[in-house]
Write a protein that holds these residues in place. Structure first.
Motif, mmCIF file in Angstrom:
data_model
loop_
_atom_site.group_PDB
_atom_site.id
_atom_site.type_symbol
_atom_site.label_atom_id
_atom_site.label_comp_id
_atom_site.label_asym_id
_atom_site.label_seq_id
_atom_site.Cartn_x
_atom_site.Cartn_y
_atom_site.Cartn_z
ATOM 1 N N ARG A 1 51.143 49.223 28.658
ATOM 2 C CA ARG A 1 52.136 48.702 29.606
ATOM 3 C C ARG A 1 51.581 47.528 30.419
ATOM 4 O O ARG A 1 52.229 46.505 30.545
ATOM 5 N N ARG A 2 50.425 47.696 30.947
ATOM 6 C CA ARG A 2 49.776 46.615 31.677
ATOM 7 C C ARG A 2 48.274 46.734 31.464
ATOM 8 O O ARG A 2 47.756 47.825 31.208
ATOM 9 N N SER A 3 47.577 45.617 31.616
ATOM 10 C CA SER A 3 46.124 45.660 31.431
ATOM 11 C C SER A 3 45.458 44.611 32.305
ATOM 12 O O SER A 3 46.072 43.622 32.710
ATOM 13 N N LEU A 4 44.203 44.831 32.587
ATOM 14 C CA LEU A 4 43.400 43.871 33.330
ATOM 15 C C LEU A 4 41.942 44.091 32.979
ATOM 16 O O LEU A 4 41.483 45.234 32.845
ATOM 17 N N CYS A 5 41.206 42.985 32.803
ATOM 18 C CA CYS A 5 39.792 43.076 32.437
ATOM 19 C C CYS A 5 38.907 42.492 33.522
ATOM 20 O O CYS A 5 39.257 41.487 34.152
ATOM 21 N N ILE A 6 37.784 43.132 33.735
ATOM 22 C CA ILE A 6 36.752 42.592 34.614
ATOM 23 C C ILE A 6 35.443 42.576 33.829
ATOM 24 O O ILE A 6 35.360 43.124 32.726
ATOM 25 N N TYR A 7 34.430 41.950 34.418
ATOM 26 C CA TYR A 7 33.137 41.882 33.752
ATOM 27 C C TYR A 7 32.068 42.467 34.651
ATOM 28 O O TYR A 7 31.895 42.037 35.794
ATOM 29 N N ASP A 8 31.380 43.475 34.133
ATOM 30 C CA ASP A 8 30.252 44.071 34.842
ATOM 31 C C ASP A 8 29.001 43.290 34.449
ATOM 32 O O ASP A 8 28.378 43.562 33.424
ATOM 33 N N GLN A 9 28.663 42.295 35.257
ATOM 34 C CA GLN A 9 27.569 41.398 34.902
ATOM 35 C C GLN A 9 26.228 42.125 34.880
ATOM 36 O O GLN A 9 25.371 41.853 34.041
ATOM 37 N N ALA A 10 26.048 43.060 35.798
ATOM 38 C CA ALA A 10 24.770 43.774 35.873
ATOM 39 C C ALA A 10 24.468 44.529 34.583
ATOM 40 O O ALA A 10 23.315 44.594 34.140
#
Length: 505
Positions: free
Chosen positions: A435-444
Motif C-alpha cells: 500500500r505504501r512504502s518508504l526506504c531509509i539507509y542505515d549508514q552505520a
C-alpha cells in the motif's frame, strides 16, 4: 592534441600490435586484432545507426563486448551496455529512454533477450564481425566527428523511479584519462585487473587506461568475487599489477582473510572508490602489500569517474576519516553552503561542486533533470561556467584536506553503486500487496531499510522486488507497519520511522 579515444586504440595498436589488450576466461585479443575487429563492426553498425546515437549492447563484459564498444565508436555513435542480468522491466525502461529499435547482442544471450520481448532489430556480434571493413565510410564518419561527441552512456538510479542516462563525451574521457594515467604512473608494463561491471563507471578507468598506455586489461569473472581463492589465484596467475576497484570488492578479500591463502604481491597500485573505505580493511591491505601505492578516489558518474584523489601517505586508525584529497588537474572542486557561498573554513560542511572539462554532457533525453544537476556556477557572474552539484557533503580537515561527510539528500552509496531510495520505493509500489512504502539507509551498518504497509511477508517481498530492481537495490531489512506515521503536512514521517528502527535494531 587528440580528439577521439580511437586514437588511443590506434596508437597502442601501432606500438604494440601483438600485445594482449583484453583477456577474459575464454578469449584474448591483441591491440591490432581489436582495432581490425572494431573497424569491421563499425562498418556494419553504420548501416543501422546515425552518428551521435546510442548503440544498446546487451552483453556481459568480455573480449567480445569491447569489440562492440569500439565498433560503436568507429560508427560515430556512443555505446550503452545493458546488463543481461538486470530485471527486464528496468532494461525496457532504458530502451524506451534510448528510443532505439536496434539491439546488439551475441547468440549466447538470446534466451535472456527473449525475456525482454523486444520487437526491434537484433544484430548479432557473430555476424557484425564478418562484415568487410569500408574505410571510406569510416573516414567520412571520422571527418565529421567532434571531440565533444558522446562516447558512452551509463544509467544511474533516478529519484522518480526512472533511470537517468549519463552521457559522457570523448573530450571528458581524454582529459581525465591523460591525468589519471600520468598521476598514477600507469604504463604499458601494467596489467589492470578489471573488477567493475562495464555499466558502472569505475570500469572506464580500466578500459581507457589500457587503451591509452598499452596496458593489458584482465577481465575478472564476476563469480570470483564470491570465491576469494579463485580471485586471488586469478590475480597471481594473470600477474595483475594495478587494480581500480569498488571498496566493497576489496572488503571481500579482507573480510574473509583471503591474504592468509595467497598474496598477489605483483600488485603495486590499488585505487578504490564508490564508498567510504573502512580503515580496518585498508590496514589489512596495507599490511600484506606494504610497498603498494593506495589511492582513495572520489566522484560521481556525471563528472567522468572521479574528481578528487588522495594517495595514502600515513597511517590511519579505525575511526579516523580518510581524506578525499585534492582535485584532478583538469577539474575544479569546491564546497558551497546552502546559500551558495564558498566554504573554506575547516570542519564546516558544504556541498561538493565540480567544474571543468570532465563534466558529462547531461542526462539523455531528460532536459529537466539535466537543468537541475548541471547549473551555472553561482560564484561566477561573468561568463558561462557550468558545474555539477554532487549532492554530497564534505569538509576540510585540520590539514586542509577535503573529507567526505554524507549525502545531502536520500541518494546513497551502497555496495559500490549510487542508488536513489525513491527508485526502490517506486518498485515496491508496483507490487499489488504493497500500500505504501518508504526506504531509509542505515549508514552505520550499510543496510537499506524498507518500511511498508501491505499483506506480504518479507521473503516474498524480496523475491518480488528482484523483478524490478537489481539485487544490489533490494533492501537488506524489511519492516512491516500497520500504518505509516504522518507529519502535520500529511507526509510520511521519515524521522519517526528512523527512530522506531533504531530503537528496535
Amino acid at each position: 592534441m587528440i580528439t577521439s579515444i580511437l586514437e588511443y586504440l590506434e596508437s597502442s595498436a601501432s606500438r604494440y600490435p601483438d600485445k594482449t589488450a583484453f583477456a577474459d576466461l575464454d578469449a584474448t585479443c591483441t591491440f591490432e586484432e581489436l582495432r581490425l575487429r572494431a573497424r569491421r563492426v563499425g562498418t556494419a553498425l553504420a548501416e543501422h545507426f546515425a552518428p551521435r546515437n546510442p548503440v544498446p549492447v546487451f552483453m556481459e563484459k568480455s573480449v567480445d563486448t569491447i569489440g562492440m564498444f569500439m565498433g560503436a565508436v568507429y560508427a560515430g555513435c556512443f555505446y550503452v551496455l545493458l546488463d543481461t542480468k538486470q530485471p527486464a522491466a528496468r532494461i525496457s525502461q532504458i530502451l524506451d529512454i534510448l528510443d532505439s529499435n536496434v539491439i546488439v547482442t551475441s547468440s549466447k544471450y538470446q534466451k535472456d533477450l527473449e525475456k525482454l520481448e523486444f520487437k526491434g532489430t537484433i544484430l548479432l556480434t557473430e555476424e557484425l564481425e564478418k562484415t568487410p571493413e569500408d574505410s571510406f565510410v569510416l573516414k567520412s564518419i571520422r571527418d565529421q566527428a567532434l571531440d565533444t561527441d558522446p562516447l558512452y552512456g551509463i544509467f544511474t538510479s533516478g529519484s522518480t523511479g526512472v533511470p537517468k542516462g549519463v552521457v559522457v563525451g570523448h573530450r571528458s574521457v581524454i582529459d581525465f584519462i591523460d591525468c589519471f594515467t600520468e598521476l598514477f604512473h600507469i604504463t604499458g608494463e601494467d596489467v589492470m585487473g578489471n573488477q567493475a561491471p562495464w555499466d558502472f563507471d569505475v570500469s572506464v578507468k580500466d578500459i581507457y587506461s589500457g587503451l591509452k598506455t598499452g596496458a593489458t586489461v584482465q577481465i575478472i569473472p564476476k563469480q570470483y568475487f564470491s570465491i576469494p581463492k579463485n580471485l586471488l589465484d586469478f590475480l597471481v596467475e594473470r600477474e595483475v599489477t594495478t587494480i581500480v576497484w569498488a571498496v566493497s570488492a576489496m572488503c571481500i578479500i579482507s573480510t574473509l582473510n583471503g591474504f592468509t591463502y595467497k598474496v598477489p604481491d605483483k600488485i603495486k597500485k590499488v585505487l578504490f572508490s564508490g564508498e567510504v573505505m573502512p580503515i580496518k580493511h585498508l590496514n589489512i591491505w596495507r599490511k600484506y602489500l606494504p610497498d603498494t601505492m593506495f589511492v582513495n578516489i572520489y566522484g560521481p558518474t556525471e563528472i567522468t569517474c572521479n574528481c578528487t584523489y588522495y594517495i595514502v601517505d600515513r597511517d590511519f586508525e579505525p575511526g579516523d576519516v580518510l581524506p578525499m584529497g585534492k582535485a584532478f588537474p583538469n577539474e575544479k572542486v569546491f564546497l558551497l553552503d546552502e546559500e551558495d557561498h564558498l566554504v573554506t573554513e575547516k570542519r564546516i560542511n558544504g556541498e561538493i561542486c565540480v567544474a571543468g572539462s570532465a563534466l558529462a554532457l547531461g542526462y539523455y533525453r531528460n532536459p529537466e533533470q539535466t537543468k537541475k544537476a548541471f547549473v551555472q556556477n553561482p560564484l561566477n557572474d561573468r561568463y558561462l561556467e557550468p558545474i555539477y552539484r554532487t549532492g554530497d557533503l564534505a569538509f576540510y580537515n585540520e590539514n586542509g584536506e577535503l573529507c567526505f561527510a554524507t549525502r545531502k539528500d536520500f541518494q546513497i552509496k551502497h555496495m559500490g553503486h549510487r542508488i536513489e531510495l525513491g527508485e526502490i520505493e517506486t518498485a515496491m509500489d508496483k507490487l499489488p500487496e504493497i500500500r505504501r512504502s518508504l526506504c531509509i539507509y542505515d549508514q552505520a551498518k550499510n543496510k537499506i531499510v524498507a518500511f511498508y504497509e501491505g499483506d506480504i511477508d518479507r521473503k516474498q517481498l524480496s523475491r518480488s522486488l528482484v523483478k524490478y530492481v537489481p539485487n544490489f537495490m533490494v533492501p537488506n531489512v524489511f519492516v512491516q507497519v500497520d500504518t505509516m506515521p504522518l507529519t502535520k503536512n500529511g507526509k510520511i514521517d521519515r524521522k519517526e520511522l528512523t527512530a522506531r528502527y533504531q530503537e528496535g535494531r
